[in-house]
Design an enzyme around this catalytic site. Structure first.
Site, PDB file in Angstrom:
ATOM      1  NE  ARG A  80     -10.505  -4.897   1.104  1.00 13.10           N
ATOM      2  CZ  ARG A  80      -9.511  -3.980   0.725  1.00 13.10           C
ATOM      3  NH1 ARG A  80      -9.885  -3.018   1.521  1.00 13.10           N
ATOM      4  NH2 ARG A  80      -8.016  -4.279   1.411  1.00 13.10           N
ATOM      5  NE  ARG A 136      -4.122   0.668   1.798  1.00  9.20           N
ATOM      6  CZ  ARG A 136      -4.967   0.853   2.275  1.00  9.20           C
ATOM      7  NH1 ARG A 136      -5.256   1.019   3.356  1.00  9.20           N
ATOM      8  NH2 ARG A 136      -5.855   0.231   2.348  1.00  9.20           N
ATOM      9  CD  GLN A 185     -12.765  -2.240  -0.382  1.00  9.26           C
ATOM     10  OE1 GLN A 185     -12.335  -1.526   0.005  1.00  9.26           O
ATOM     11  NE2 GLN A 185     -14.299  -2.444  -0.329  1.00  9.26           N
ATOM     12  CG  HIS A 233      -8.464   0.298  -2.791  1.00 11.18           C
ATOM     13  ND1 HIS A 233      -7.514  -0.476  -2.697  1.00 11.18           N
ATOM     14  CD2 HIS A 233      -9.125   0.402  -1.353  1.00 11.18           C
ATOM     15  CE1 HIS A 233      -8.034  -0.725  -1.120  1.00 11.18           C
ATOM     16  NE2 HIS A 233      -9.094  -0.439  -0.929  1.00 11.18           N
ATOM     17  CB  CYS A 243     -14.099   1.187   0.708  1.00 10.81           C
ATOM     18  SG  CYS A 243     -13.476   2.563  -0.019  1.00 10.81           S
ATOM     19  CG  ASP A 246     -13.243   6.662  -1.181  1.00  8.09           C
ATOM     20  OD1 ASP A 246     -13.215   6.397  -0.158  1.00  8.09           O
ATOM     21  OD2 ASP A 246     -12.581   6.564  -1.920  1.00  8.09           O
TER      22      ASP A 246
HETATM   23  N1  NVA Z   1      -9.571   6.904  -1.917  1.00  5.18           N
HETATM   24  C1  NVA Z   1      -9.810   6.452  -0.607  1.00  5.18           C
HETATM   25  C2  NVA Z   1      -9.644   4.577   0.117  1.00  5.18           C
HETATM   26  C3  NVA Z   1      -9.499   4.677   1.387  1.00  5.18           C
HETATM   27  C4  NVA Z   1      -9.923   2.630   1.530  1.00  5.18           C
HETATM   28  C5  NVA Z   1      -8.352   6.706  -0.084  1.00  5.18           C
HETATM   29  O1  NVA Z   1      -7.874   7.045  -1.019  1.00  5.18           O
HETATM   30  O2  NVA Z   1      -7.840   7.212   1.183  1.00  5.18           O
HETATM   31  N1   CP Z   2     -11.244  -0.058   2.377  1.00  6.54           N
HETATM   32  C1   CP Z   2      -9.823   0.327   3.664  1.00  6.54           C
HETATM   33  O1   CP Z   2      -8.947  -0.529   2.138  1.00  6.54           O
HETATM   34  O2   CP Z   2      -9.974   0.279   4.438  1.00  6.54           O
HETATM   35  P1   CP Z   2      -7.955   0.879   4.861  1.00  6.54           P
HETATM   36  O3   CP Z   2      -7.819   1.678   4.396  1.00  6.54           O
HETATM   37  O4   CP Z   2      -8.885   0.172   6.482  1.00  6.54           O
HETATM   38  O5   CP Z   2      -7.138  -0.832   4.881  1.00  6.54           O
END
Ligand code: NVA
Ligand code: CP
Length: 300
Positions: A285, A101, A131, A128, A257, A218
């Site tokens: 997930r 990540r 997800q 993502h 998400c 989101d």
């Molecule tokens: N668009 C959000 C998704 C979080 C799971 C982010 O990147 O923070």
């Molecule tokens: N939806 C998601 O990716 O959650 P986290 O940021 O908690 O991993």
């Protein structure tokens, strides 16, 4: 499938197979006879926060017989400037797969190239994919499939989530209506690159939601954008709340998400009304990612 770097590198058949396998793994949970990751260590390099992704991968790798090794970007030398390609070449000689990540999509592409390991994108600024697989599993469970369904995405039109959803709509050929403030819409080149008449982008959330079976949102400010308060101010009228959702199809579902910011992208009322779906989505997930891990282990 050697890696999962983005949703657009998967075919419709591969996505359907992953969702089918996730359903099997979910049903068999606790009674797995196969341990496809036995004897393997999977590194998890995270340079952004996570609850769902971290926990679901740690549990998933263990349940498949492997050992997850969590490496915070701040604790390893990467955080002090060691190049990605050097970190990748070191891990490539020690572990069996990597879950990353981070910010730049190019970093995970480079990691896969230099490590020669299977690499899974656990969220970048662009995509993502894990997800989306969990969300499709949820749609399959709740609505019996995505074929012929109308999807709406209300919020940031060019976040990792919307980009991955747009690719999924193109590949799986379902209708997706993205409603987003003009300043947060995808650039024309991106829309042109999708080359799909199933995807519309507008600044009209009411039309996007009208008759929709799946309504998705989101956060307005993704990780790394927290100080962009001027961006957040653009989203008035884009909250998922009861009046907006009154135009949705009967039996519609709401996806988020998570994490959710109640009173911003979604109202408390709508989140709680659809909590059963949204937390099933979060649980999924685990099952979807186990399907990815199994597919990568088989490809080795
Ligand atoms: N668009 C959000 C998704 C979080 C799971 C982010 O990147 O923070
Ligand atoms: N939806 C998601 O990716 O959650 P986290 O940021 O908690 O991993």
């Amino acid at each position: 499938m050697k890696n999962l770097l983005s949703i657009e590198e998967l075919s419709a058949a591969e996505i359907a197979a992953l969702v089918t396998d996730a359903i099997r793994l979910k049903a068999e949970r606790g009674n797995h006879s196969a341990q496809p990751l036995a004897g393997q260590t999977w590194a998890m390099i995270f340079t952004k926060s996570s609850t769902r992704t971290r926990v679901s991968f740690e549990v998933g790798v263990r349940e498949l017989g492997g050992f997850p090794m969590f490496l915070s970007g701040n604790d390893i030398q990467l955080g002090r400037g060691e190049p990605i390609k050097d970190t990748a070449r070191v891990l490539g000689r020690m572990v069996h797969g990597v879950i990353i990540r981070t910010f730049a999509q190019q970093d995970i592409i480079d990691f896969a190239e230099f490590s020669k390991l299977p690499v899974i994108n656990a969220l970048t600024d662009d995509e993502h994919p894990c997800q989306i697989l969990a969300d499709l599993l949820t749609v399959q469970e709740k609505l019996g499939g995505w074929e012929g369904k109308k999807f709406a995405f209300i919020g940031d039109g060019f976040s990792n989530m919307t980009r991955s959803w747009m690719w999924a709509a193109k590949i799986l050929n379902f209708e997706l209506h993205v409603a987003s403030p003009k300043s947060c819409q995808p650039p024309a080149e991106f829309i042109a690159s999708l080359d799909s008449d199933m995807i519309t982008v507008s600044d009209d959330p009411i039309s996007a939601v009208k008759g929709a079976d799946v309504i998705n949102t989101d956060v307005w400010l993704s990780m790394g954008q927290e100080d962009q308060k001027e961006k957040e101010a653009e989203f008035a009228g884009y909250q998922l709340e009861s009046e907006l959702l009154s135009g949705a199809a009967e039996g519609h579902i709401v996806l988020h998400c998570l994490p959710a910011y109640r009173g911003k992208e979604i109202s408390e009322e709508i989140l709680e009304k659809h909590a059963d779906t949204i937390f099933q989505q979060a649980e999924n997930r685990l099952h979807a990612q186990k399907a990815v891990l199994v597919a990568l282990a088989q490809a080795k």
